[in-house]
Motif scaffolding. Structure first.
Motif, short mmCIF file in Angstrom:
data_model
loop_
_atom_site.label_atom_id
_atom_site.label_comp_id
_atom_site.label_asym_id
_atom_site.label_seq_id
_atom_site.Cartn_x
_atom_site.Cartn_y
_atom_site.Cartn_z
N LEU A 138 -14.33 4.09 -3.16
CA LEU A 138 -13.98 3.30 -1.97
C LEU A 138 -14.50 3.97 -0.71
N GLU A 190 -7.85 4.57 4.63
CA GLU A 190 -7.99 4.85 3.21
C GLU A 190 -8.26 6.32 2.90
N GLY A 209 -14.57 9.51 -3.48
CA GLY A 209 -14.16 8.34 -4.24
C GLY A 209 -15.07 7.15 -4.01
N ASN A 240 -7.38 8.41 -0.66
CA ASN A 240 -8.47 8.52 -1.62
C ASN A 240 -9.24 9.82 -1.37
N THR A 241 -9.92 10.25 -2.39
CA THR A 241 -10.75 11.44 -2.26
C THR A 241 -12.02 11.11 -1.47
N THR A 260 0.83 -1.20 0.00
CA THR A 260 0.00 0.00 0.00
C THR A 260 0.87 1.25 0.00
#
Length: 820
Positions: free
Chosen positions: A387, A377, A385, A381-382, A94
């Motif tokens: 996810l 996360e 997003g 991530n936005t 990651t």
């Protein structure tokens, strides 16, 4: 015996291409293969020598479950494996973990030492260190060269290979900031005692995201074995030490990340307990104050005793149960209010309370797992997003399910509490005779006991959480420190193999395209593929300008070739006399073939007339070098001359060969051949000579040959190697199939035998026991110089040269390679 059956070979046999022919064809270009292999392998060796090498490091990590145990073979068999190793493999790569490693170790800054040719990567014992003070563009790269290092400072150059003419940008002092491109930076002096002033160093800075992506691409994470929970990690880098250090840092950061996540959960629990302790402490103080006031103001300090010991005991038990249920309800309310509070929407739910309902415990655990995953996360991530949106929806569903479960449990406890209070009320009704104030005192004391027990419960959980935080362990253990080895790139043996294959394939492709683009007859298949005309013989390449090459006692290869043609003519025309020689276009050697066939027949004792019947472009008289007469065949055809003795040319040393010249070139050759005198010409020649050879015009250009074929017993069609077009061979087949020229035979002229020229012979070999083949007689092998070709093998088999000239083996091989 049919003339075609003896001379022609089996059609299918002619069209077959044997593997050895293909091998010899490519072996004839052996110098090209040697050259390309030498060049490609040299380039490969240079690449291996001067490319910056890559090194590799390996390490092993043991994965344990939350209780510190590893899955065993029995877990695999029963399907109770607690560790999802596939998830662990992905987590190790990651960006969150790798970016921390890059930032901590400054891996986005690289240093190189420039040699005269090779560039070497540096990792330890750096002479200086780059510090980024400010970046005006976070996505920009920075690269520059450092030269002229002294104790005071150094010179800054632009990137690229440095020479004496390279222009420096400016001079800097150590530890002093300076601006370069879109950055404000400085260089910290380290150990420069071993650095020479003319040493050149390159510095390269890239954004952390780019460096992170590069490390991830070079990182390999795989299971160590099917029956273990051990993960094998390997990394490729510019230095052994660098690869090992980065790999150790990745494992350390991953272990630290797991511990941090557990600490976050415990810290949230402690914070929640502290908040609740403040509230309960305040409520307990109020209850104790109420009890003190009641005893002071109402009871006036008088102690009230229970009147009924039995009822009081039962009532005490019932009240104990009520207190326990109230405590549980209070815990449920606290958890429910905590979840319901919008301030805690992104916080973990305390999970250290001993709730008897396993469903609620499982829902809390699931909610916290999703919350932790969302926290991991969000930085990567936005917020909008896919996810994050999915995790938000999961949290929403988990919160809803948990609140519903808490409400259901609360409702159940409330029902039980009502039943207990109903029973308690019955007992209290039996105690109505007691002082009325006793009930009030009991209620206050009951509230006080509830608050005290809840306060003690929270203190106990806080202590347990504190102890748990102090004893947090990681689920991962690095079995051994990473070790670097190599270099693994470039792979010298693999590169050598690839370069050799490239060196082999390049000539093959070149030779293939040469053959593909060639439109002229070069190989046996180019002729046999398009025509079934029987072969009379082959005439080898003749290097000098002499056109009359057949001598009485000559044993040269080309003389023997014409002798074979002489023998094969007996089968083509048998006892007939007139032979017409033609070709498709001018320049294929029909005049040369006509002259030498006439010569070889003449030296055998036959009386031969050679007619220069190419009335448009006669060549025989000119090529022989005879003084041309003013009269010739054209004069005879128009009736100016009737005596044939006035027309022919005698040839020195060839008494039986008479050459009849063309004479003046007529303006109408085609019409002239329709003259009645031409019939009388051939009747007279048949009576005077054993053989009449007609050198006619090319059949592909004019119609003269078709007219003359009416007076010929057989036609010899000349095809020249590397000159006659393949399409013209199809034209020959068309003439042969339609019988336009009558009985035909094929002669291949200017043959260079061997794979070098794509020609292997046609099986008309010959041998007399002294170097021209393995078998004597017609149709035998003519030496292994080309499967029926004419390889001269008396002393140096396989090379095509005249042994009488005593050439050396080296010269012969050179001539063979160069095609001379």
């Amino acid at each position: 015996m049919n003339n075609n059956t003896i001379i022609s070979q089996d059609t299918e046999a002619k069209k077959r291409v044997s593997p050895i022919e293909i091998i010899f064809k490519y072996l004839s270009y052996l110098p090209l293969f040697i050259l390309t292999i030498a060049i490609s392998t040299t380039i490969g060796e240079i690449y291996v020598r001067y490319v910056v090498p890559k090194y590799k490091a390996n390490t092993l990590v043991l994965v344990k479950d939350e209780k510190g145990a590893t899955s065993g073979i029995l877990d695999d068999v029963l399907g109770t494996k607690k560790i999802n190793l596939d998830n662990e493999l992905q987590l190790f790569k990651t960006r969150r973990i790798i970016s921390r490693v890059v930032k901590k170790n400054k891996l986005n800054i690289k240093y190189y030492a420039q040699g005269k040719i090779k560039i070497t990567s540096l990792y330890n014992n750096l002479p200086f260190e780059l510090v980024i003070i400010k970046s005006f563009d976070t996505a920009s790269n920075l690269s520059f060269n450092v030269k002229g290092i002294t104790k005071e400072g150094a010179d800054i150059y632009r990137t690229g290979k440095q020479t004496k003419q390279s222009k420096k940008i400016f001079h800097i002092s150590w530890n002093e900031p300076f601006e370069l491109q879109n950055f404000t930076v400085k260089l910290l002096k380290n150990n420069i005692s071993q650095v020479k002033e003319d040493n050149i160093y390159s510095v390269s800075y890239v954004p952390e995201a780019k460096a992170t992506k590069e490390i991830i691409s070079n990182l390999t994470v795989v299971p160590f074995g099917q029956k273990t929970t051990i993960i094998s990690l390997s990394l490729i880098a510019d230095q052994k030490e660098m690869a090992a250090s980065i790999l150790n840092s990745i494992v350390s950061e991953y272990i630290a990340s797991g511990i941090e996540e557990k600490k976050i959960s415990n810290d949230n629990t402690v914070k929640f307990i502290d908040d609740r302790l403040g509230i309960i402490e305040k409520e307990l103080g109020n209850v104790e104050s109420d009890l003190t006031s009641f005893k002071r103001d109402v009871l006036k300090g008088v102690d009230i005793k229970t009147q009924l010991e039995g009822l009081a005991g039962n009532l005490s038990d019932q009240e104990k149960a009520i207190v326990d249920m109230n405590v549980r309800l209070e815990v449920l309310d606290m958890i429910y209010n905590y979840i319901h509070n919008s301030k805690n929407i992104n916080e973990l739910v305390p999970s250290n309370f001993e709730l008897e309902d396993p469903t609620i415990v499982g829902l809390i655990t699931r909610f916290n797992e999703i919350q932790l995953k969302r926290k991991r996360e969000i930085p990567l991530n936005t917020s909008k997003g896919v996810l994050i949106e999915d995790l938000n929806n999961q949290l929403k569903d988990a919160r809803s399910n948990l609140m519903e479960a808490l409400a259901n449990l609360k409702k159940k406890l409330q029902n039980e509490l009502r039943e207990s209070e109903k029973s308690k009320n019955g007992l209290e009704s039996d105690l109505k005779e007691g002082p009325g104030n006793e009930n009030t005192q009991i209620n206050i004391e009951r509230q006080k006991n509830i608050k005290e027990q809840l306060f003690l419960y929270l203190l106990q959980k806080k202590e347990e959480t504190a102890i748990s935080s102090a004893s947090i362990f990681s689920n991962y253990k690095q079995l051994d420190e990473a070790e670097g080895f190599g270099p693994v790139e470039p792979d010298a043996s693999k590169i050598r193999m690839i370069t050799i294959l490239i060196g082999l394939f390049i000539p093959i492709i070149i030779i293939y395209f040469i053959d593909f683009l060639n439109d002229k007859v070069t190989s046996r298949e180019d002729i046999t593929k398009y025509t079934d005309v029987p072969f009379i013989g082959e005439v080898g390449h003749h290097a000098n300008r002499k056109v009359l090459v057949v001598a009485n006692k000559s044993r040269s290869i080309i003389s023997e070739q014409f002798r074979i043609i002489r023998s094969n003519l007996n089968f083509l025309v048998q006892d007939k006399k007139v032979i017409l020689v033609t070709s498709s276009v001018s320049g294929e050697g029909k005049s040369f073939v006509s002259l030498n066939i006439g010569a070889v027949l003449a030296i055998s004792g036959k009386k031969v007339a050679l007619l220069e019947f190419d009335l448009r472009k006669p060549r025989i008289i000119k090529n022989i070098g005879l003084q041309k007469k003013n009269v010739g065949i054209s004069n005879y055809l128009i009736g100016q001359i009737t005596n044939l003795d006035d027309l022919y040319y005698p040839i020195q040393n060839y008494d039986n060969l008479h050459v009849y010249g063309c004479g003046p070139i007529p303006p109408n050759p085609s019409e002239l051949m329709l003259n009645d005198n031409i019939k009388r010409l051939f009747e007279d020649l048949r009576s005077m000579y054993d053989y009449v050879i007609i050198d006619s015009a090319p059949v592909g250009l004019v119609s003269d040959t078709f007219t003359l074929s009416n007076y010929a017993d057989g036609v010899l069609y000349v095809v020249r190697q590397r000159y006659t077009l393949k399409k013209q061979v199809e034209f020959i087949q068309e003439i042969y199939s339609s019988k336009k020229l009558g009985t035909m035979g094929l002669i291949v002229n200017d043959v260079k035998v061997g794979a070098r020229y794509g020609y292997y012979g046609y099986g008309y070999g010959y041998g007399y026991g002294y170097g021209y083949g393995g078998y004597s007689g017609y149709g035998g092998y003519g030496g292994y110089g080309g499967y029926g070709g004419y390889g001269y093998t008396s002393k140096k088999s396989g090379y095509y040269f005249d042994d009488s000239k005593s050439k050396s083996l080296l010269t012969s091989v050179k001539n063979w390679f160069t095609g001379k």
